[in-house]
Motif scaffolding. Sequence first.
Motif, PDB file in Angstrom:
ATOM      1  N   GLU A  78       0.821  -1.218   0.000  1.00 27.22           N
ATOM      2  CA  GLU A  78       0.000   0.000   0.000  1.00 27.22           C
ATOM      3  C   GLU A  78       0.850   1.261   0.000  1.00 27.22           C
ATOM      4  O   GLU A  78       0.485   2.256  -0.632  1.00 27.22           O
ATOM      5  N   PHE A  81       1.818   2.091  -3.363  1.00 28.78           N
ATOM      6  CA  PHE A  81       0.675   2.699  -4.066  1.00 28.78           C
ATOM      7  C   PHE A  81       0.529   4.171  -3.673  1.00 28.78           C
ATOM      8  O   PHE A  81       0.326   5.039  -4.529  1.00 28.78           O
ATOM      9  N   GLU A 108      -9.236  -6.097  -0.946  1.00 28.79           N
ATOM     10  CA  GLU A 108      -8.647  -4.764  -1.073  1.00 28.79           C
ATOM     11  C   GLU A 108      -7.329  -4.830  -1.836  1.00 28.79           C
ATOM     12  O   GLU A 108      -7.037  -3.965  -2.672  1.00 28.79           O
ATOM     13  N   LEU A 112      -6.590  -2.834  -5.235  1.00 26.57           N
ATOM     14  CA  LEU A 112      -5.496  -1.858  -5.327  1.00 26.57           C
ATOM     15  C   LEU A 112      -4.434  -2.303  -6.325  1.00 26.57           C
ATOM     16  O   LEU A 112      -3.816  -1.467  -6.990  1.00 26.57           O
ATOM     17  N   LYS A 115      -5.926  -1.411  -9.582  1.00 26.96           N
ATOM     18  CA  LYS A 115      -5.916   0.055  -9.719  1.00 26.96           C
ATOM     19  C   LYS A 115      -4.506   0.564 -10.024  1.00 26.96           C
ATOM     20  O   LYS A 115      -4.342   1.577 -10.716  1.00 26.96           O
TER      21      LYS A 115
END
Length: 280
Positions: A78, A81, A108, A112, A115
């Motif tokens: 994350e 990201f 999730e 992600l 994405k």
Amino acid sequence: MFLMLRRFLPLAMGLILLGSCSEYQKVLKNEDVKAKYDLAEKYYEAKDFKRANRLFEQIAPKYVGKPQGERVQFFLSETYFQIKNYNFAGYQFERFLKSYPNSDKAAEASFLGAKSYYMLSPRHSLDQTDTDKALLKLQGFINTYPESEFLAEANAMAKELTTKKEKKAFEIAKQFTKLGNSYILDYSISAVAAIDNFISDFPGTIFREEALYLKLVATSNLALNSTENRKQERLETAETAYKNLLRYYPQTSFMKEANNLMESINEELSQYRDQETTSK
């Protein structure tokens, strides 16, 4: 008193930041994995993702196979990201899903990861390899987690990317059609093939009406500049293209242009049909 506070506030903030930087540098160079883990979480919670990422990078290998490994791997993914390093984010989310497929964070992570590739998708005029990968990942997420809270956003991104791919394919067909106006038959042949492929690949496209009109333009160019032995056949193909346009769009916005083309087609076709009538 207020003026004094205003004067010393920047100094106090500077000292706090200096202390924070000093702590960060000290822990970064330290071999104490627990200290790095605690500080990484502290920075993560404070949304200082750049520093958190650096620390998680260092400790992630140390937590493989340990209870905290799942948490560390997700945070590492994350933070990549959040600092917009989407190549690494996509890769790390894939690793997370392979290592922890049953994690509570799996949905999730899948979203992600998809994405991340969505963010790498370039404008429609460039190579669409990353767009293809993003669509594949998004479709995988949509199929696997149809009840996810991220579903609406995933569908919206997939639709945007599909439209981008449509636009690229359409622009290629359009370009070949323009080149066909130069009376080079190969361009018109390529235009007809590109338009047929476009309509087949994107049956629900928003560009369908214009694509059908371009099919008429391309087939007309091909027919009107064709050699005699193929001319009648190609004129009849252009006539069919005209009928298809009006069949699906009887009030087409290209009516005037289409009728002008059809007038030229009919003028040429009438010669062949007169010959056929005479020979009977």
